[in-house]
Structures are given as C-alpha cells and as structure tokens.
Design a protein around this motif. Structure first.
Motif, PDB file in Angstrom:
ATOM      1  N   VAL A 117       0.841  -1.187   0.000  1.00  0.00           N
ATOM      2  CA  VAL A 117       0.000   0.000   0.000  1.00  0.00           C
ATOM      3  C   VAL A 117       0.881   1.243   0.000  1.00  0.00           C
ATOM      4  CG1 VAL A 117      -1.789   1.276   1.242  1.00  0.00           C
ATOM      5  CG2 VAL A 117      -1.776  -1.220   1.304  1.00  0.00           C
ATOM      6  N   GLY A 118       0.563   2.185  -0.850  1.00  0.00           N
ATOM      7  CA  GLY A 118       1.281   3.451  -0.852  1.00  0.00           C
ATOM      8  C   GLY A 118       0.350   4.561  -0.391  1.00  0.00           C
ATOM      9  N   ILE A 119       0.775   5.305   0.612  1.00  0.00           N
ATOM     10  CA  ILE A 119      -0.061   6.400   1.117  1.00  0.00           C
ATOM     11  C   ILE A 119       0.602   7.730   0.793  1.00  0.00           C
ATOM     12  CG2 ILE A 119      -1.170   7.414   3.160  1.00  0.00           C
ATOM     13  CD1 ILE A 119      -1.021   4.686   4.478  1.00  0.00           C
ATOM     14  N   THR A 120      -0.126   8.584   0.102  1.00  0.00           N
ATOM     15  CA  THR A 120       0.390   9.920  -0.198  1.00  0.00           C
ATOM     16  C   THR A 120      -0.582  10.960   0.354  1.00  0.00           C
ATOM     17  OG1 THR A 120      -0.816  10.229  -2.266  1.00  0.00           O
ATOM     18  CG2 THR A 120       1.313   9.117  -2.421  1.00  0.00           C
ATOM     19  N   GLY A 121      -0.146  12.180   0.385  1.00  0.00           N
ATOM     20  CA  GLY A 121      -1.055  13.293   0.629  1.00  0.00           C
ATOM     21  C   GLY A 121      -1.546  13.771  -0.712  1.00  0.00           C
ATOM     22  N   ILE A 126      -9.269  18.066  -7.322  1.00  0.00           N
ATOM     23  CA  ILE A 126      -9.994  18.867  -8.299  1.00  0.00           C
ATOM     24  C   ILE A 126     -11.447  18.421  -8.373  1.00  0.00           C
ATOM     25  CG2 ILE A 126      -9.992  19.705 -10.675  1.00  0.00           C
ATOM     26  CD1 ILE A 126      -7.026  19.053 -10.781  1.00  0.00           C
ATOM     27  N   ALA A 127     -12.338  19.336  -8.011  1.00  0.00           N
ATOM     28  CA  ALA A 127     -13.760  18.986  -7.946  1.00  0.00           C
ATOM     29  C   ALA A 127     -14.299  18.612  -9.327  1.00  0.00           C
ATOM     30  CB  ALA A 127     -14.556  20.161  -7.370  1.00  0.00           C
ATOM     31  N   GLU A 128     -13.894  19.348 -10.339  1.00  0.00           N
ATOM     32  CA  GLU A 128     -14.399  19.150 -11.696  1.00  0.00           C
ATOM     33  C   GLU A 128     -14.122  17.737 -12.210  1.00  0.00           C
ATOM     34  OE1 GLU A 128     -12.108  21.366 -14.498  1.00  0.00           O
ATOM     35  OE2 GLU A 128     -13.463  20.986 -16.178  1.00  0.00           O
ATOM     36  N   THR A 129     -12.938  17.202 -11.919  1.00  0.00           N
ATOM     37  CA  THR A 129     -12.512  15.961 -12.553  1.00  0.00           C
ATOM     38  C   THR A 129     -12.319  14.801 -11.582  1.00  0.00           C
ATOM     39  OG1 THR A 129     -10.223  16.622 -12.259  1.00  0.00           O
ATOM     40  CG2 THR A 129     -11.265  17.208 -14.347  1.00  0.00           C
ATOM     41  N   GLY A 130     -12.334  15.075 -10.284  1.00  0.00           N
ATOM     42  CA  GLY A 130     -12.072  14.026  -9.304  1.00  0.00           C
ATOM     43  C   GLY A 130     -10.613  13.606  -9.233  1.00  0.00           C
ATOM     44  N   GLN A 131      -9.713  14.413  -9.812  1.00  0.00           N
ATOM     45  CA  GLN A 131      -8.292  14.063  -9.759  1.00  0.00           C
ATOM     46  C   GLN A 131      -7.671  14.508  -8.434  1.00  0.00           C
ATOM     47  OE1 GLN A 131      -7.754  16.366 -13.322  1.00  0.00           O
ATOM     48  NE2 GLN A 131      -6.490  14.767 -14.235  1.00  0.00           N
ATOM     49  N   THR A 132      -6.668  13.751  -7.988  1.00  0.00           N
ATOM     50  CA  THR A 132      -5.820  14.235  -6.900  1.00  0.00           C
ATOM     51  C   THR A 132      -4.501  14.671  -7.522  1.00  0.00           C
ATOM     52  OG1 THR A 132      -4.759  12.124  -6.443  1.00  0.00           O
ATOM     53  CG2 THR A 132      -6.825  12.565  -5.295  1.00  0.00           C
ATOM     54  N   VAL A 133      -3.876  15.656  -6.917  1.00  0.00           N
ATOM     55  CA  VAL A 133      -2.638  16.192  -7.471  1.00  0.00           C
ATOM     56  C   VAL A 133      -1.549  16.164  -6.409  1.00  0.00           C
ATOM     57  CG1 VAL A 133      -1.585  18.180  -8.615  1.00  0.00           C
ATOM     58  CG2 VAL A 133      -4.045  17.805  -8.818  1.00  0.00           C
ATOM     59  N   ILE A 134      -0.390  15.607  -6.758  1.00  0.00           N
ATOM     60  CA  ILE A 134       0.741  15.753  -5.852  1.00  0.00           C
ATOM     61  C   ILE A 134       1.890  16.443  -6.581  1.00  0.00           C
ATOM     62  CG2 ILE A 134       0.211  13.821  -4.314  1.00  0.00           C
ATOM     63  CD1 ILE A 134       2.430  12.270  -5.725  1.00  0.00           C
ATOM     64  N   VAL A 135       2.603  17.246  -5.839  1.00  0.00           N
ATOM     65  CA  VAL A 135       3.699  18.038  -6.387  1.00  0.00           C
ATOM     66  C   VAL A 135       4.956  17.708  -5.595  1.00  0.00           C
ATOM     67  CG1 VAL A 135       4.520  20.368  -6.852  1.00  0.00           C
ATOM     68  CG2 VAL A 135       2.069  19.896  -6.897  1.00  0.00           C
ATOM     69  N   THR A 136       5.981  17.175  -6.259  1.00  0.00           N
ATOM     70  CA  THR A 136       7.247  16.906  -5.561  1.00  0.00           C
ATOM     71  C   THR A 136       8.424  17.244  -6.468  1.00  0.00           C
ATOM     72  OG1 THR A 136       7.704  14.628  -6.290  1.00  0.00           O
ATOM     73  CG2 THR A 136       6.196  14.879  -4.434  1.00  0.00           C
ATOM     74  N   ASN A 137       9.563  17.376  -5.860  1.00  0.00           N
ATOM     75  CA  ASN A 137      10.790  17.538  -6.629  1.00  0.00           C
ATOM     76  C   ASN A 137      11.563  16.234  -6.703  1.00  0.00           C
ATOM     77  OD1 ASN A 137      10.990  20.185  -7.601  1.00  0.00           O
ATOM     78  ND2 ASN A 137      11.355  20.928  -5.527  1.00  0.00           N
ATOM     79  N   GLU A 138      11.270  15.326  -5.793  1.00  0.00           N
ATOM     80  CA  GLU A 138      12.079  14.114  -5.654  1.00  0.00           C
ATOM     81  C   GLU A 138      11.557  12.982  -6.520  1.00  0.00           C
ATOM     82  OE1 GLU A 138      10.933  15.904  -3.186  1.00  0.00           O
ATOM     83  OE2 GLU A 138      12.612  16.503  -1.927  1.00  0.00           O
ATOM     84  N   GLY A 139      10.233  12.885  -6.613  1.00  0.00           N
ATOM     85  CA  GLY A 139       9.638  11.743  -7.300  1.00  0.00           C
ATOM     86  C   GLY A 139       9.231  10.666  -6.308  1.00  0.00           C
ATOM     87  N   ASN A 140       9.406  10.943  -5.012  1.00  0.00           N
ATOM     88  CA  ASN A 140       9.039   9.954  -3.993  1.00  0.00           C
ATOM     89  C   ASN A 140       7.537   9.681  -4.004  1.00  0.00           C
ATOM     90  OD1 ASN A 140       8.753  12.620  -3.151  1.00  0.00           O
ATOM     91  ND2 ASN A 140       9.091  12.165  -0.992  1.00  0.00           N
ATOM     92  N   GLY A 141       6.752  10.746  -4.146  1.00  0.00           N
ATOM     93  CA  GLY A 141       5.301  10.583  -4.150  1.00  0.00           C
ATOM     94  C   GLY A 141       4.841   9.726  -5.320  1.00  0.00           C
ATOM     95  N   ASP A 142       5.545   9.839  -6.437  1.00  0.00           N
ATOM     96  CA  ASP A 142       5.141   9.082  -7.620  1.00  0.00           C
ATOM     97  C   ASP A 142       5.458   7.603  -7.484  1.00  0.00           C
ATOM     98  OD1 ASP A 142       4.081  10.982  -9.742  1.00  0.00           O
ATOM     99  OD2 ASP A 142       5.777  12.039  -8.877  1.00  0.00           O
ATOM    100  N   LEU A 143       6.640   7.288  -6.936  1.00  0.00           N
ATOM    101  CA  LEU A 143       6.947   5.878  -6.725  1.00  0.00           C
ATOM    102  C   LEU A 143       5.966   5.293  -5.711  1.00  0.00           C
ATOM    103  CD1 LEU A 143      10.846   5.953  -6.720  1.00  0.00           C
ATOM    104  CD2 LEU A 143       9.318   5.190  -8.533  1.00  0.00           C
ATOM    105  N   THR A 144       5.622   6.089  -4.691  1.00  0.00           N
ATOM    106  CA  THR A 144       4.686   5.631  -3.663  1.00  0.00           C
ATOM    107  C   THR A 144       3.326   5.311  -4.268  1.00  0.00           C
ATOM    108  OG1 THR A 144       5.781   7.085  -2.084  1.00  0.00           O
ATOM    109  CG2 THR A 144       3.629   6.239  -1.445  1.00  0.00           C
ATOM    110  N   GLN A 145       2.906   6.076  -5.228  1.00  0.00           N
ATOM    111  CA  GLN A 145       1.562   5.830  -5.743  1.00  0.00           C
ATOM    112  C   GLN A 145       1.520   4.929  -6.967  1.00  0.00           C
ATOM    113  OE1 GLN A 145       0.194   9.919  -6.501  1.00  0.00           O
ATOM    114  NE2 GLN A 145       0.062   9.358  -8.632  1.00  0.00           N
TER     115      GLN A 145
END
Ligand code: SF4
Lengths: 287, 226
Positions: A18-22, A27-46
């Motif tokens: 399981v990967g947990i991110t913040g 985005i209400a319009e599309t139901g997307q979640t957005v994460i912003v990182t410089n490392e790429g850690n959030g992306d590997l996590t998800q």
C-alpha cells in the motif's frame, strides 16, 4: 547519503503493498488528486504498490483544472523559487484495461479534523493556504527561532494561525504572540492570506477568554500605563538600560535575571549598550 | 463513514453563504463548460517556432538536455549517440507506443526492450503527450502504450516529443488532452505526469542534489517532422 537513501527507499517502494500519499490539490471538476514533488518519492509511492491511498484535508479542493493551473504557477515560485516543481502528477483512479502498471485500487480519504469549523470564522482565510512556505522565509521571527520552536507540523506565520485554528487556541495561544506583526508574511503570500489580522484576532481572543497568564496581563497593563506617559516612560527606560548595561558590561550578556527567568532559562539576554535610542537621537540632533 | 460525511457537509453548508438560485447554478455550469482560464503568461504569446525554442531553453534551464532530429527514423542513432556520450550502455526499456514501434531499431546499436520498466533498467524511453513551452515541462499521459513508471524508475529518462506537440501553456495541454480522450469513455488519462527537469532535493543540508528517487538525467528528443 543521497545514493544510500535512493537504494534503501527504492527497495521499500518495490516491496510495499500500500502506498499512502497526501495531495496538494483535489480537483472537484474531474475528481483528480494532485501531488507536487521535486524528488519523485510521491510518484513511486503511488505507482508501485497495489493500493494507492491519498489522504488530504477538505480545504485542498479546487474547483477546476484551470483554477489548479493558476495556483500551480505561484506554488513553486513561492516555495523554492523554481518555475515549476520537477513532478506534478494528476491521478484519476486505479489501473485501467491494458495498463502495464499503476495501482489496482485507488482510494481517497478526505480529512476534516477541524477545517469545516473554520468556515465563516475569523480565520477561514487560512484554508486557502497552499503550504508554499513563503511566509516562513519572509518571517524574521521564524528566521531566528527556527521551525521546531512552533511545536507542531506547521511552523512560521502559517503555523501560528493554523495550529490554534485546528487544535484550539488553548493548545497554542502563545504562537500568535510570537510575532512582531511586521506584515511581511501577508505581503509575500501568493494566496493573499491576511495572517497578521488573524494573529491579532487570536491575541484578542486570548485576552478576552482569560487564557493569557495573569502575570503577562499585569505586565502589559503596567507597560501601557507607562507608555501613555512619555516623559515617565523615557526616564524609566533610560534608568533600566543604564542599570542593565552597568551590570552587564563585563560579559555583554546575562544568563540569569530576576523576572526574566523564562527567557534566560534557555538563552542569554544581551545587555544594552548604555543609552536608549531616544536619548541618542536627542543628543545627536543637538550636536 | 457516511455519518462523518454528513456532519462535514452540514458544517460546510452552514459555514459558506450559499445562493441556491438558478443564476448562480448557471454561472457555475458555464464556467465548467467553458473551461475558463486564469491569467495566461505573456511569454507564450509567440509563434510555434519560437515556442519550440522557448521550450528547449526552459527545459535546459532545469538540467534537461535537448536534441533535435529531422524525422523519427533518426531516433535510434540520436539516442545511441547520447548514451555513448554519457558512457552508458545502449540498452533500454521502451514504451510499447505505436510511434516507437514503427521505428527500425535493428539498424542501430540500440537494444530496446518493449515493456514496462523493471527496477534494474538503467534507461527508459517513452513518448510524450505534449510539452509545455511556458516552463519546459513534459506531459506524459498514462495508458497501455505509456506505462507511467517509465518516467520514474530508470536512472536516465529519454522522452520523445514532436515539435508540433509543443504548446504554450498548461491550459492548452488540458484542452488537447480533453479532445484526444473524447469518445474513449474516459474523460482524462488515469495518470498525467507533468515533468519539469530531473529529480532533485534540497532536504539534505539545504544543498541542491539531483536524482533522488526519480531519474538522474532527463534527455528530450524533439522530432521536427511528424
Ligand atoms: S500562508 Fe501563504 S505564504 Fe504562508 S504557506 Fe500558506 S500560502 Fe504560502
């Protein structure tokens, strides 16, 4: 250090179920979640684990994609001075038919934890905060005392409003007082959040609800009494600075002082150099 | 859980003054339908050729390298040259994208593996959906022909974009994505990755270091035709 972190954490990313991110935005319009990182850690996590859980406060909801991009343009610039963070990722669900990777399940947890109570309150504007940290960099108090002194996740000006807002003023009523109200935080905030106004609100509430310690209230009352009598005020301050500079001349600082124990317990008090600003001003403009 | 949800919604409704009239609803509907944009940057009010240059300039400013080729057929040699100049093996995982499939890799020294990347792949090649000149940002849309892990797992990420896919602003990109997905049953891709430069951090003693969890190097190949 970096190479080690990369190797050790990479293995964890590949092993995790399981990967947990913040999320920086929802985005209400599309139901997307957005994460912003410089490392790429959030992306590997998800991307790597079977399940991606995104946990975010309800104030992160932004109406549309276009609105999100407007905010994106100020986020990195205010945070690190980059034009854009390295990785901005929009997620809209789990693995689809034919996909070669990605989580099988995607779950978003919306956290209130006191946020909805702020709506309509004098500090509701803090819900606009995008956690860029710009006010921290601008704050002279934060610059001196550092982040840990704020005793919670969010430090600096934003922390001084957010912590008492969410945890209750009784938990953190000293924080709004740790400010000179110079106003730089509001000046630099890309979301135009009136932080000083909210700090003043908390100070008023602190006094009104009797949270401020009696000694502090008596001290301020005494100070106000003197401050409204300029002649007396000047005499008293030059007397005090004179005495302090006389005693502190040798070391240039005090490590203990009567009535200032709370200050000197953890740091020295610099001794005044002898004359107050007012008296120097008077002397220099004469000559 | 739904109890919490009801309680939260009640507090939100109580806290925000709402006008339930038809005019307000219409305003919201129009805003959603029209994809109303915020302020657009002045720097992108230029022609397509200048946008391509601006993109390359901005991408290089964030430590990406950019090379230009005249047609997709030149790709294998261009990538082999790049890898040789970096002293890297001519071996890569490559996204199963039709545009990349159509290229004859056998004529070059490149050895490509058409699949999602594995943990020990050092080089990954994929195809961009678009590139945004505003900040030198690549846009990758996930799908069967574009595994999102290709953007993060390999140490060196090589991304291929056509010059005609270089656009001005982020909002231009969403317009394109919406129309590309029309009729597919999904409004937008599962994952959209906007990539601006390489993986970096300032977390360790506040000095800038690159290649933290994502790629250490990002090389962008711009194909001038098609
Ligand atoms: S209060 Fe403003 S400046 Fe401070 S972190 Fe939030 S958005 Fe940034």
């Amino acid at each position: 250090m970096l190479a080690d972190a990369r190797i050790v954490l990479r293995e964890q990313f590949l092993k995790a179920d399981v990967g947990i991110t913040g999320a920086n935005f929802l985005i209400a319009e599309t139901g997307q979640t957005v994460i912003v990182t410089n490392e790429g850690n959030g992306d590997l996590t998800q991307l790597l684990p079977r399940v991606h859980i995104a946990l975010a406060g309800i104030e992160k909801v932004v109406p549309t994609l276009e609105d999100t991009m407007t905010i994106m343009r100020v986020l990195a610039r205010s945070a690190t001075g980059q034009e854009m963070s390295s990785y901005t990722t929009f997620s809209a669900g789990g693995r689809r038919k034919g996909d070669l990777d990605g989580p099988e399940a995607f779950h978003v947890v919306l956290l209130d934890n006191g946020r909805s109570k702020l709506l309509g309150s004098p500090t509701e504007d803090i819900l606009r905060c995008i956690r860029c940290g710009c006010c921290l960099n601008a704050c002279p108090v934060y610059g001196k005392i550092g982040g840990h002194a704020y005793g919670s996740t969010y430090s600096g000006p934003v922390g001084a409003v957010l912590t008492p807002s969410l945890a209750g003023l009784s938990e953190a009523h000293h924080l709004p007082n740790a400010s000179s109200l110079c106003g730089r935080c509001e000046e630099v905030c890309p979301m135009r959040i009136p932080i000083p106004k909210m700090l003043r609100h908390f100070r008023e509430e602190e006094v009104a609800s009797g949270m401020a310690p009696a000694s502090a209230r008596r001290g301020i009352a005494l100070w106000a009494w003197f401050a409204s009598r300029p002649g007396l005020y000047r005499t008293m301050t030059s007397l005090t600075t004179g005495v302090l500079s006389l005693f502190g001349r040798k070391r240039g600082r005090f490590s203990s002082l009567p009535m200032a124990g709370a200050w000197t317990a953890t740091r020295d008090l610099a001794s005044p150099q002898g004359k107050s600003f007012q008296s120097q001003w008077a002397r220099r403009s004469k000559s | 859980m739904s109890e919490a949800r009801d309680a939260i919604f009640t507090r939100v409704r109580g806290g925000i003054p709402r006008s339930d009239d038809a005019a307000a609803r219409r305003a919201v509907a129009e805003r959603l339908a029209g994809h109303t944009r915020g302020l657009q940057p002045q720097r992108i009010a230029i022609d397509q050729e200048a946008l391509v240059d601006l993109f390359a300039e901005n991408a290089q400013a964030v430590d990406a390298t950019v090379s230009f080729i005249n047609s997709a057929g030149d790709l294998p040699d261009a990538i082999a040259d790049y890898l040789r100049s970096r002293n890297m093996p001519a071996q890569a995982a490559i996204a199963p994208h039709p545009d990349l499939d159509g290229i004859d890799w056998s004529a070059s020294t490149m050895e490509v593996h058409r699949r999602a990347p594995k943990a020990d792949d050092r080089i990954g090649i994929n195809r961009c959906f678009a590139a945004v000149a505003e900040t030198g940002t690549l846009v990758m849309a996930s799908g069967p022909d574009s595994p999102a892990t290709m953007n993060f797992l390999p140490e060196t990420h090589i991304a291929v974009v056509a010059a005609s896919e270089i656009i001005g602003s982020y909002e231009d990109m969403w317009d394109r994505l919406r129309s590309a997905n029309r009729g597919s049953g999904e409004a937008l891709p599962r994952t959209v990755n906007m990539i601006t430069g390489t993986s970096r951090t300032g977390d360790i003693e506040q000095t800038l270091q690159t290649g933290v969890h994502g790629p250490k190097a990002l090389h962008i190949v711009v194909v001038k035709e098609g």
